[in-house]
Design an enzyme around this catalytic site. Structure first.
Site, PDB file in Angstrom:
ATOM      1  CG  ASP A 271       1.380  -2.434  10.275  1.00  0.00           C
ATOM      2  OD1 ASP A 271       2.221  -1.752   9.655  1.00  0.00           O
ATOM      3  OD2 ASP A 271       0.666  -3.290   9.732  1.00  0.00           O
TER       4      ASP A 271
ATOM      5  NE  ARG B   4      -2.232  -4.353  -0.952  1.00  0.00           N
ATOM      6  CZ  ARG B   4      -1.685  -3.771   0.109  1.00  0.00           C
ATOM      7  NH1 ARG B   4      -0.584  -4.256   0.636  1.00  0.00           N
ATOM      8  NH2 ARG B   4      -2.251  -2.701   0.644  1.00  0.00           N
TER       9      ARG B   4
ATOM     10  N   GLY C  37       0.842  -1.199   0.000  1.00  0.00           N
ATOM     11  CA  GLY C  37       0.000   0.000   0.000  1.00  0.00           C
ATOM     12  C   GLY C  37       0.875   1.245   0.000  1.00  0.00           C
TER      13      GLY C  37
ATOM     14  NE  ARG D 229     -28.693  12.024  11.202  1.00  0.00           N
ATOM     15  CZ  ARG D 229     -28.859  12.457   9.967  1.00  0.00           C
ATOM     16  NH1 ARG D 229     -27.865  13.013   9.322  1.00  0.00           N
ATOM     17  NH2 ARG D 229     -30.021  12.327   9.382  1.00  0.00           N
TER      18      ARG D 229
ATOM     19  CG  ASP E 105      -1.681  -0.100   7.810  1.00  0.00           C
ATOM     20  OD1 ASP E 105      -2.605   0.711   7.578  1.00  0.00           O
ATOM     21  OD2 ASP E 105      -1.463  -1.104   7.103  1.00  0.00           O
TER      22      ASP E 105
ATOM     23  CG  ASP F  63       3.364  -7.603   7.421  1.00  0.00           C
ATOM     24  OD1 ASP F  63       3.883  -7.814   8.524  1.00  0.00           O
ATOM     25  OD2 ASP F  63       2.883  -8.474   6.688  1.00  0.00           O
ATOM     26  N   GLY F  64       4.273  -6.686   4.083  1.00  0.00           N
ATOM     27  CA  GLY F  64       4.526  -7.579   2.943  1.00  0.00           C
ATOM     28  C   GLY F  64       5.851  -7.253   2.254  1.00  0.00           C
TER      29      GLY F  64
ATOM     30  CB  THR G 118       2.723   1.019   6.006  1.00  0.00           C
ATOM     31  OG1 THR G 118       1.347   0.764   6.331  1.00  0.00           O
ATOM     32  CG2 THR G 118       3.550   0.736   7.258  1.00  0.00           C
TER      33      THR G 118
ATOM     34  NE  ARG H  66      -1.056  -4.779   7.434  1.00  0.00           N
ATOM     35  CZ  ARG H  66      -0.353  -5.837   7.862  1.00  0.00           C
ATOM     36  NH1 ARG H  66      -0.660  -7.035   7.429  1.00  0.00           N
ATOM     37  NH2 ARG H  66       0.652  -5.691   8.683  1.00  0.00           N
TER      38      ARG H  66
HETATM   39  O1  F6P Z   1      -1.486  -1.266   4.522  1.00  0.00           O
HETATM   40  C1  F6P Z   1      -2.117  -0.096   4.077  1.00  0.00           C
HETATM   41  C2  F6P Z   1      -3.591  -0.340   3.848  1.00  0.00           C
HETATM   42  O2  F6P Z   1      -4.152   0.881   3.417  1.00  0.00           O
HETATM   43  C3  F6P Z   1      -4.346  -0.901   5.041  1.00  0.00           C
HETATM   44  O3  F6P Z   1      -4.666   0.076   5.990  1.00  0.00           O
HETATM   45  C4  F6P Z   1      -5.545  -1.501   4.351  1.00  0.00           C
HETATM   46  O4  F6P Z   1      -6.078  -2.553   5.115  1.00  0.00           O
HETATM   47  C5  F6P Z   1      -4.971  -2.010   3.059  1.00  0.00           C
HETATM   48  O5  F6P Z   1      -3.780  -1.298   2.831  1.00  0.00           O
HETATM   49  C6  F6P Z   1      -5.874  -1.857   1.868  1.00  0.00           C
HETATM   50  O6  F6P Z   1      -5.236  -2.442   0.792  1.00  0.00           O
HETATM   51  P1  F6P Z   1      -5.677  -2.271  -0.731  1.00  0.00           P
HETATM   52  O7  F6P Z   1      -5.332  -0.888  -1.160  1.00  0.00           O
HETATM   53  O8  F6P Z   1      -4.879  -3.304  -1.444  1.00  0.00           O
HETATM   54  O9  F6P Z   1      -7.141  -2.503  -0.757  1.00  0.00           O
END
Ligand code: F6P
Length: 319
Positions: A129, A72, A11, A162, A127, A103-104, A125, A171
């Protein structure tokens, strides 16, 4: 080492361009040649590799996305895919590779390292993470995008009295939800690191209503469940109507914040230094504002730690 490569994968994240720029400029400054690998590991397998010059990375520090493109890549998870990648690196005379991603991407860099090819990983990223770093490139920008959205949703939530459920990315990590929820004054934040109790949430909403609160913001990390699912759970428990907002991929775009640009510049330059020092197989990060690096093969033995104290604070401040 005379020639290095750089790729972005997984991503995309705002600030990746600033990291690519830093890698290219630092490497050329030290007399190295730099090759850009386009479309992540896909491009590595297919030899989509081109020489980068100083000017190739001009005018990109402020741009979101990645000029190297990203992907990816399932094939790179296989031994055959990895062998093809290494063949291409050899064909282009590339002796070290900087991998910018999450991560990947790190898993791919680990595979190359295991096969004796020097790699350095830079955490890129939204995330936040990746273990071994307080911050990943792109997290701060994403956070600011989410805050802007929360602030806007708050306006309409107040007018219509609301409750809004806002689903954010991340993720399996709750960092985006926690930081944006705290900064956006959310009444409730749901993160994968702490299983939620619906009765507690209902009680919190009830108490708020009792003291005159007419609107609420609930931030749900996608790693917990979808915003729609959570809204249904809330409806089942209280019959309360909510509105759901899924922020989605807008969180990945936009011009990087100053923080992300500086972080990317520092990490990019450090990655090149490590390769120049003959240290492949490393992952760079920032801890307490100091640059650090770890054995990339051992990186995922360390946990990524979400700041649970901050999580407790968010609960205390949103009573
Ligand atoms: O890792 C970044 C991220 O945006 C995550 O937050 C999300 O779960 C994922 O990638 C979405 O991936 P894609 O763009 O392949 O749908």
């Amino acid at each position: 080492m005379k020639r290095i490569g750089v790729l972005t994968s997984g991503g995309d994240a705002p600030g990746m361009n600033a990291a690519v720029r830093a890698v290219v400029r630092k490497a050329i400054y030290h007399g190295l040649e730099v090759y850009g690998v386009y479309q992540g590991y896909n491009g590595l397998i297919n030899g989509n590799i081109k020489k980068l010059e100083l000017g190739s990375v001009g005018d990109i520090i402020h741009r979101g996305g990645t000029i190297l493109r990203s992907a990816r890549c399932e094939e790179f998870k296989t031994k055959e895919g990895q062998a093809k990648g290494i063949e291409q690196l050899k064909k282009f005379g590339i002796e070290g590779l900087v991998v910018i991603g999450g991560d990947g991407s790190y898993r791919g860099a680990q595979k190359l390292t295991e096969q004796g090819f020097p790699c350095v990983g830079i955490p890129g990223t939204i995330d936040n993470d990746i273990p071994g770093t307080d911050f990943t490139i792109g997290f701060d920008t994403a956070l600011n995008t989410v805050i802007e959205a929360i602030d806007k949703i708050r306006d309409t939530a107040t007018s219509h009295e609301r409750t809004f459920v806002i689903e954010v990315m991340g993720r399996d990590a709750g960092d985006i939800a926690l930081w944006s929820g705290l900064a956006g004054g959310a009444e409730t934040i749901l993160i994968p690191e702490d299983p939620f109790n619906i009765d507690e949430i209902v009680e919190r909403l009830r108490k708020g209503q009792e003291r005159g609160k007419k609107h609420s913001i609930i931030v749900v990390a996608e790693g917990v469940m979808s915003g729609t699912e959570f809204a249904q759970k809330l409806k089942d428990a209280t019959n309360m109507e909510t509105r759901v907002s899924v922020l989605g991929h807008i969180q990945r775009g936009g011009s990087p914040t100053a923080f992300d640009r500086v972080l990317a510049s520092r990490l990019g330059a450090r990655a090149v230094e490590l390769l120049l020092e003959g240290k492949g197989g490393r992952a760079v990060g920032i801890v307490n504002n100091k640059l650090v690096d770890y054995d990339i093969l051992e990186l995922f033995d360390m946990p990524h730690q979400l700041d649970l104290k901050m999580y407790e604070l968010s609960k205390e401040l949103s009573i």
